[in-house]
Design an enzyme around this catalytic site. Structure first.
Site, PDB file in Angstrom:
ATOM      1  N   THR A 272       0.845  -1.190   0.000  1.00  0.00           N
ATOM      2  CA  THR A 272       0.000   0.000   0.000  1.00  0.00           C
ATOM      3  C   THR A 272       0.884   1.245   0.000  1.00  0.00           C
ATOM      4  OG1 THR A 272      -1.866  -1.079   1.086  1.00  0.00           O
ATOM      5  CG2 THR A 272      -1.751   1.307   1.264  1.00  0.00           C
ATOM      6  N   PHE A 274       1.143   5.135   0.801  1.00  0.00           N
ATOM      7  CA  PHE A 274       0.564   6.188   1.633  1.00  0.00           C
ATOM      8  C   PHE A 274       1.183   7.529   1.252  1.00  0.00           C
ATOM      9  CE2 PHE A 274       0.029   2.329   4.030  1.00  0.00           C
ATOM     10  CZ  PHE A 274      -1.155   2.484   4.731  1.00  0.00           C
TER      11      PHE A 274
END
Length: 378
Positions: A272, A274
Site C-alpha cells: 500500500t 501512503f
C-alpha cells in the site's frame, strides 16, 4: 637429522585465546557509553540547527532525512540488515526532531491499523499520534492546525486507488510532502487460533478483497463481514470466539489473538502506498530520479487533447509513472486526470512542461513534489 612436527593446539589453549563473556560484555559496556555520548552530541547539534532554522518552521525535512538514511545504508557492512539500520536511524532522527518540536501526526485510526504502522515507519516513536475517524478528518486536522502532518493511503498494488483520498486531494490546500510504501502482510487470527472454531471472518473490505483466494480455498463455508478497520476486526475477534480477524500481526498481538495463518494475502508483493500531507512544499533532492510530482488537470473534451497534454512530458524526457481519471462532479462524463511524473516541479524540464500544460489545460493543480518512495530508504 630429526624432523620437527608442529604440535596441534590443545582445546584448552584455543579456549584460552577466546575472550570470555565477561570481557565481551565489558567491551560492549564501553561501546554503549560511546554511543550514548555520540547520540547526545548529535541531539545537541540537532537542537542548535533547530534554533537556527526556527523562523522557517521547518521541523520535518523528508529530503534531508532520506539522504541520511540512504547514506547509512550505503555504508552498512553488517551484521545488521539494511532494514534494521533504517529503523535505528528513523528512531534516532525522530527523537532528535522531538527536541525541537514533537510533531502531531494524524492518520486513519484506530491504532494498530496499517495507517498507524505506516505513520510509525516514517515518523518514528517520538511523535504525538492522532488517530481519527475518517480521511476527511485527517485533512481537516492539518488544515485547522490541530495536526502538523497527516498520513493517508492512496493506492494498493492489488486493489488499486483509494478514491476517497483522490477526491479529497482535489479541493485541499495541503500539499503532498512524502510517500510511504508499506508491504502488507495479513494474518488471520482468533482467540483460540483454531481454524475449526471460526464461523465468520471480519476485516476491512480491502483486506477481505486482498485475501479472496485464500478465504475461498481455506474457509469456503465461512461468512465474511466488512468493518471500518482491521484493528476493529481484531477487537471484535477478541470479544467473540467464533470470529476470526484478518489484520496485521501487531493488531492481533495488541488484542490477544492467536495466529491461524500468516501471509494470507493472495499476492505476496501486496503493497500500500501512503501519502504524507503537510502545509509547506519540500525542497528538491537534486536528482530527477529521487523526486516525484503528483498533479491533476482537466482538458477539453475533444479528440487528441489528452494525448497532446501527455506528450508535453515526453518532449521534455519526463517519465509518467501513473495516470488515473476521476469524474468531474459538476460535469457528467468529463474527467480530472491524476498524474505522477518523475522529478521535482522546480527541475527545469518539469517546470517547462508544467508551464506548457497550464496553457493547454482547463485546470491544473500541482499537488506536491516529494522524495520518491522506491529508494534504498524505502
Amino acid at each position: 637429522m630429526s624432523s620437527r612436527i608442529a604440535r596441534k593446539p590443545a582445546a584448552a589453549d584455543t579456549a584460552a585465546e577466546r575472550p570470555s563473556i565477561e570481557t565481551l560484555r565489558a567491551r560492549m559496556d564501553e561501546i554503549n557509553l560511546k554511543i550514548l555520548r555520540l547520540v547526545s552530541l548529535r541531539a545537541g547539534l540537532a537542537m542548535e540547527i533547530g534554533r537556527l532554522k526556527h523562523h522557517h518552521g521547518e521541523v520535518y525535512q523528508p529530503v534531508r532525512e532520506r539522504a541520511i538514511i540512504e547514506k547509512m545504508i550505503a555504508e552498512n557492512q553488517g551484521p545488521l540488515t539494511d532494514e534494521q539500520v533504517k529503523r535505528i536511524y528513523v528512531e534516532m532522527i525522530s527523537a532528535c526532531r522531538a527536541l525541537e518540536h514533537e510533531p502531531r501526526v494524524a492518520f486513519l485510526g484506530p491504532e494498530h491499523t496499517y495507517s498507524h504502522e505506516a505513520t510509525r515507519m516514517r515518523f518514528g516513536s517520538s511523535v504525538e499520534l492522532m488517530p481519527l475517524e475518517s480521511f476527511a478528518a485527517v485533512f481537516q486536522a492539518i488544515e485547522n492546525g490541530r495536526a502538523d502532518f497527516g498520513v493517508v493511503p492512496v493506492e494498493n498494488s492489488t486493489e488499486g486507488s483509494v478514491t476517497l483520498t483522490l477526491d479529497l486531494l482535489i479541493d485541499t490546500a495541503l500539499v503532498i510532502i512524502g510517500e510511504i510504501l508499506l508491504p502488507i502482510r495479513h494474518s488471520i487470527m482468533s482467540l483460540s487460533g483454531a481454524a475449526g472454531e471460526v464461523r465468520r471472518i471480519v476485516s476491512h473490505q480491502q483486506s477481505l478483497a486482498q485475501c479472496r483466494g485464500y478465504l475461498s480455498a481455506k474457509f469456503p463455508n465461512c461468512e465474511t463481514e466488512a468493518v471500518a478497520s482491521n484493528a476493529l476486526a481484531a477487537k471484535r475477534a477478541a470479544e467473540d470466539s467464533s470470529l476470526a480477524a484478518i489484520a496485521s500481526a501487531a493488531a492481533g498481538e495488541a488484542y490477544g489473538l492467536k495466529p491461524i495463518a500468516s501471509n494470507v494475502q493472495d499476492v505476496a508483493t501486496n503493497t500500500t502506498r501512503f501519502l504524507v500531507m503537510g502545509t509547506r512544499p519540500v525542497e528538491r533532492s537534486g536528482s530527477a530520479r529521487a523526486d516525484k510530482t503528483t498533479l491533476l488537470f482537466a482538458v477539453a473534451d475533444r479528440v487528441g487533447t489528452l494525448n497532446q497534454a501527455l506528450n508535453l512530458f515526453a518532449r521534455n524526457a519526463i517519465n509518467i509513472s501513473k495516470i488515473e481519471s476521476r469524474p468531474l462532479r459538476a460535469r457528467p462524463w468529463e474527467y480530472l486526470f491524476f498524474v505522477d511524473v518523475m522529478g521535482h516541479r522546480d527541475d527545469p524540464k518539469l517546470s517547462r512542461a508544467l508551464k506548457s500544460l497550464e496553457r493547454k489545460a482547463l485546470f491544473l493543480k500541482v499537488l506536491g513534489s516529494y522524495p520518491e518512495g522506491r529508494s534504498a530508504a524505502a
